[in-house]
Structure formats: structure tokens, C-alpha cells
Design a protein around this motif. Structure first.
Motif, mmCIF file in Angstrom:
data_model
loop_
_atom_site.group_PDB
_atom_site.id
_atom_site.type_symbol
_atom_site.label_atom_id
_atom_site.label_comp_id
_atom_site.label_asym_id
_atom_site.label_seq_id
_atom_site.Cartn_x
_atom_site.Cartn_y
_atom_site.Cartn_z
ATOM 1 N N ILE A 315 1.219 -1.015 0.101
ATOM 2 C CA ILE A 315 -0.511 0.359 0.223
ATOM 3 C C ILE A 315 0.776 1.286 0.218
ATOM 4 N N ASP A 316 1.432 1.215 0.667
ATOM 5 C CA ASP A 316 2.867 2.683 0.640
ATOM 6 C C ASP A 316 3.453 3.205 -0.440
ATOM 7 N N ALA A 317 3.986 1.427 -0.824
ATOM 8 C CA ALA A 317 4.987 1.611 -2.138
ATOM 9 C C ALA A 317 3.617 1.409 -3.400
ATOM 10 N N HIS A 318 2.269 1.674 -3.442
ATOM 11 C CA HIS A 318 2.029 1.886 -4.637
ATOM 12 C C HIS A 318 2.146 -0.111 -5.416
ATOM 13 N N GLY A 319 2.410 -0.732 -4.856
ATOM 14 C CA GLY A 319 2.354 -1.736 -5.431
ATOM 15 C C GLY A 319 4.738 -2.749 -5.086
ATOM 16 N N THR A 320 4.529 -4.184 -5.324
ATOM 17 C CA THR A 320 5.478 -4.545 -4.591
ATOM 18 C C THR A 320 5.399 -5.954 -5.731
ATOM 19 N N GLY A 328 -6.243 0.080 -13.404
ATOM 20 C CA GLY A 328 -7.506 0.104 -13.458
ATOM 21 C C GLY A 328 -8.209 0.476 -12.338
ATOM 22 N N TYR A 329 -8.221 0.362 -10.907
ATOM 23 C CA TYR A 329 -8.921 1.009 -10.025
ATOM 24 C C TYR A 329 -8.681 2.504 -9.654
ATOM 25 N N ASP A 330 -9.981 3.055 -9.441
ATOM 26 C CA ASP A 330 -9.356 4.739 -9.117
ATOM 27 C C ASP A 330 -9.950 3.958 -7.391
ATOM 28 N N GLY A 331 -9.029 4.422 -6.333
ATOM 29 C CA GLY A 331 -9.093 4.400 -4.664
ATOM 30 C C GLY A 331 -7.948 4.133 -4.528
ATOM 31 N N ASP A 332 -8.085 4.152 -3.097
ATOM 32 C CA ASP A 332 -7.199 3.726 -1.855
ATOM 33 C C ASP A 332 -7.328 2.097 -1.919
ATOM 34 N N ALA A 333 -6.569 1.354 -1.962
ATOM 35 C CA ALA A 333 -6.409 -0.107 -1.290
ATOM 36 C C ALA A 333 -6.962 0.017 0.040
ATOM 37 N N LEU A 334 -7.435 -1.128 0.325
ATOM 38 C CA LEU A 334 -8.092 -1.650 1.971
ATOM 39 C C LEU A 334 -6.814 -1.898 2.870
ATOM 40 N N PRO A 335 -6.639 -1.477 3.762
ATOM 41 C CA PRO A 335 -5.767 -1.847 5.129
ATOM 42 C C PRO A 335 -6.067 -2.636 5.384
ATOM 43 N N ALA A 336 -5.062 -3.591 6.309
ATOM 44 C CA ALA A 336 -5.278 -4.630 7.032
ATOM 45 C C ALA A 336 -4.895 -4.484 8.280
ATOM 46 N N PRO A 337 -6.410 -5.396 9.099
ATOM 47 C CA PRO A 337 -6.871 -5.132 10.563
ATOM 48 C C PRO A 337 -5.541 -5.860 11.416
ATOM 49 N N PRO A 338 -5.597 -4.827 12.972
ATOM 50 C CA PRO A 338 -4.371 -5.228 12.791
ATOM 51 C C PRO A 338 -4.181 -6.568 13.983
ATOM 52 N N LEU A 339 -3.020 -7.365 14.388
ATOM 53 C CA LEU A 339 -3.057 -8.237 14.247
ATOM 54 C C LEU A 339 -3.399 -8.510 15.813
ATOM 55 N N PRO A 340 -3.501 -9.634 16.508
ATOM 56 C CA PRO A 340 -4.496 -10.210 17.511
ATOM 57 C C PRO A 340 -2.815 -9.754 18.732
ATOM 58 N N ALA A 341 -3.040 -9.780 20.311
ATOM 59 C CA ALA A 341 -1.635 -8.760 20.560
ATOM 60 C C ALA A 341 -0.933 -10.621 21.228
ATOM 61 N N THR A 342 -1.287 -11.776 20.864
ATOM 62 C CA THR A 342 -1.545 -12.789 21.006
ATOM 63 C C THR A 342 -0.565 -13.606 19.737
ATOM 64 N N ARG A 343 0.076 -14.508 19.879
ATOM 65 C CA ARG A 343 0.307 -15.788 19.185
ATOM 66 C C ARG A 343 -1.155 -16.520 17.875
ATOM 67 N N LEU A 344 -1.057 -17.107 17.031
ATOM 68 C CA LEU A 344 -2.223 -16.819 16.654
ATOM 69 C C LEU A 344 -3.004 -18.523 16.579
ATOM 70 N N LYS A 345 -3.897 -19.188 16.837
ATOM 71 C CA LYS A 345 -3.991 -20.159 17.787
ATOM 72 C C LYS A 345 -4.670 -21.547 17.369
#
Length: 351
Positions: A315-320, A328-345
Motif C-alpha cells: 500500500i505504501d509503495a503503490h505495489g510490490t 484500473g482501480y481508482d481509489g485506495d487499497a484496503l488496509p489490513a486490520p491490526p494483528l492480535p496481541a497473541t500468537r494465532l491459536k
């Protein structure tokens, strides 16, 4: 389609065989998708998290888009509005009953998703896409968005790509007709690619039909849903049915609109009664353990963290390289939500 939960459920799925024949009702939970669409999420479910390699099922509509123009926080928007978002280690399967959606992805694909036409996007190690209802599109929208988990042998090596199929094989059974989306039903095979043994079909149970004398089976009226229809199955597969119109019954359970029945494995056929349209989903139980969070599938907590970091960097680099921009998409990409504070269980395949 994106999983837009602000607090996505983390979990590890797969890794266990399916039970034998069972019948369980799976109820949906409502989720707001993008800024203008609500969906009923059937998978992952608190009781069942996968059916074969099918690991995510959203059912939405039918929505009258003209009647909902100002019903959300973005007045004037209509229908689906899902900005560019990422996927890893999966296939997205788009299927419409009514309406039209514009698809764009970072592999350079641009397509219109229409009823009866199968659209499959294979993410590989990473892809991004958008889904939008155009202003001059049809007034109604009704469809399903599904994800298929890719096996470890393909999930990071297959090149991200998009396939569309406008001419799929039809199914004609005694008392039912439909379309085979993917895999094989009753000897009818779809050309769509599958990386694990899989099946998906859109089936309509027929009402009792009159004979030459004008009488229907057992003297029933043409609207009587009491006719029993036998759907052939593959014993090594586990199955579920998602009702998208009407209702159907098998055994002692009836599923209505927007509900799913999990059928387990070990059946050569299933008897259904009703006047319904439904999706038949099935496949060999997915034996690999996988981690799902937001729009990512991986095999470990670390993989999910890396995918999220790579998406935010894109998102920051407009593509990697991993997640190119969506042309062709006119608009901003969707940011990811914050990760949980603990490891994925880890969480089991079923409750």
C-alpha cells in the motif's frame, strides 16, 4: 472478496478426517462487506470450519440496489464496493445468481462476473483484487463468494492468475437440474481447475411434473415440494448444501434460505425433498493444517505476519513484487486490520 471483520477470527483448520454420514444445520452470521454490502457467512463456522478444501463461504442478497442507495454511510453508493485487498494460498470462486460485478486484479485481469459464469482467481503466493458494482449495472444482486485452500505443493509456486468460464456443463437428474461449477457430479465434469479433489454445483430441485394425463407424481400438484430427489455423491468426499432459494429437507432436518446443512462423508447419494435452489459443495477432507486470518491463508503465525507486513508495504509503495497494484482501480487499497496481541491459536476443524 475480502473478509472485512475488524477483529478477524484466527485459527488453524484442517489436519483431521471428516466424520461419516451426518446431517447438521450450520447457521450464518451477518458481516458487513466493504461499505455497502452485508453478507451471511457460513464458513468458517463455529461448528464446522471446512468442507473439503472449501474454507470460506459468503452468501449475499438478493439485494435491490436501487432501494438501498442511501442505506449505508456512503450516500449514493450502490451494490458491492470492495477496494483492492490481498489473498494468499487460496482460490476465490465467484458465483452470481443475479446481478453483475466488475473484477480487477493485480495479475492484470479485468472481467465482469455474471450469473451462471464461473470466475476463479488463484492467489498463489500473493494477489490483490477489487470487486465493484457499476452504476449502470443490474438493479438486483445475489451471489456467493467462496475460498478454496491450496495444498502446500501449489500454494506458493503456482503463478497468480484468473480464469473465467461462461459455458459450463449442465446437470439433468430425475427431479433436479443445474450447473457443475467445478469437479464432477453424476459423471458431468467442469473444465475449471482444482488443485485438490473438489466439487461445486448449482442445483435446482424441480417441482413434481405432470404426466401425459395432466396428473403429477402421486397425484401431487405442480407446486408440491414433496418429491424426493436423489443426488449422487462420492463416498470419499464430505459435503454440504447451501440453500439460496426455497427450502429443502433431508432426514429430520430442513434448511431454509441462507442456511447450510453439513452432510459428512461416506455417502453414495443423498435424498432431498423440497422446492429449493442450492449450492452443493464437497471434496476430500483437507488433511493439511492451515492458518487463516483476515484474507490470508498460511501454515504458521509467522507466515501470516509476513503476509500482512508485505501487504501494508505494498500500500505504501503503490505495489510490490508480491502484491502489485490493481490496474484500473481508482481509489485506495484496503488496509489490513491490526494483528492480535497473541500468537494465532490452533482451533480444530470441527467443534
Amino acid at each position: 472478496m475480502s473478509n472485512l471483520d475488524e477483529h478477524p477470527t484466527e485459527g488453524v483448520c484442517g489436519g483431521e478426517g471428516a466424520e461419516g454420514p451426518v446431517v447438521e444445520r450450520l447457521e450464518a452470521r451477518e458481516v458487513v462487506l466493504g461499505r455497502t454490502t452485508k453478507v451471511r457467512r457460513l464458513l468458517p463456522n463455529k461448528n464446522r470450519r471446512m468442507v473439503g478444501a472449501w474454507c470460506f463461504v459468503d452468501h449475499y442478497g438478493p439485494d435491490d440496489l436501487t432501494a438501498r442507495v442511501d442505506s449505508y454511510d456512503v450516500p449514493g453508493e450502490r451494490g458491492m464496493l470492495v477496494p483492492p485487498h490481498p489473498h494468499t494460498s487460496l482460490q476465490t470462486v465467484s458465483w452470481l445468481f443475479e446481478g453483475e460485478i466488475e473484477h480487477r486484479d493485480s495479475a492484470g485481469s479485468h472481467a465482469m462476473v455474471r450469473p451462471g459464469e464461473l470466475n476463479i482467481m488463484t492467489a498463489g503466493n500473493g494477489i490483490a483484487h477489487s470487486e465493484v458494482s457499476l452504476p449502470d449495472g443490474p438493479p438486483m444482486l445475489h451471489g456467493a463468494q467462496l475460498w478454496v485452500a491450496l495444498p502446500d505443493s501449489q500454494r506458493t509456486t503456482v503463478t497468480p492468475h484468473f480464469n473465467a468460464y461462461a459455458d459450463l456443463p449442465t446437470l439433468d437428474l430425475d427431479g433436479a437440474h443445474g450447473t457443475v461449477m467445478i469437479g464432477t457430479v453424476a459423471g458431468i465434469t467442469s473444465p475449471a481447475p482444482a488443485y485438490t479433489p473438489l466439487v461445486g454445483a448449482d442445483i435446482q430441485l424441480d417441482a413434481a411434473r405432470p404426466d401425459d394425463s395432466g396428473r403429477t407424481d402421486a397425484g401431487r400438484s405442480t407446486t408440491d415440494p414433496g418429491r424426493v430427489v436423489t443426488i449422487p455423491l462420492t463416498p470419499a468426499f464430505e459435503y454440504a448444501v447451501l440453500v439460496v432459494a426455497g427450502s429443502l429437507t433431508t432426514g429430520d432436518l430442513t434448511a431454509g434460505f441462507g442456511e447450510m446443512l453439513y452432510l459428512g462423508a461416506g455417502r453414495e447419494a443423498i435424498d432431498l425433498t423440497g422446492d429449493a435452489r442450492f449450492l452443493l459443495l464437497g471434496g476430500e477432507p483437507f488433511e493439511e493444517q492451515l492458518v487463516m486470518w483476515w484474507n490470508f491463508i498460511g501454515r504458521s503465525h509467522e507466515e501470516i505476519v509476513a503476509a500482512r507486513n508485505d501487504w501494508m508495504a505494498s500500500i505504501d509503495a503503490h505495489g510490490t513484487d508480491r502484491f502489485p497494484a490493481v490496474p484500473g482501480y481508482d481509489g485506495d487499497a484496503l488496509p489490513a486490520p491490526p494483528l492480535p496481541a497473541t500468537r494465532l491459536k490452533p482451533r480444530p476443524r470441527s467443534r
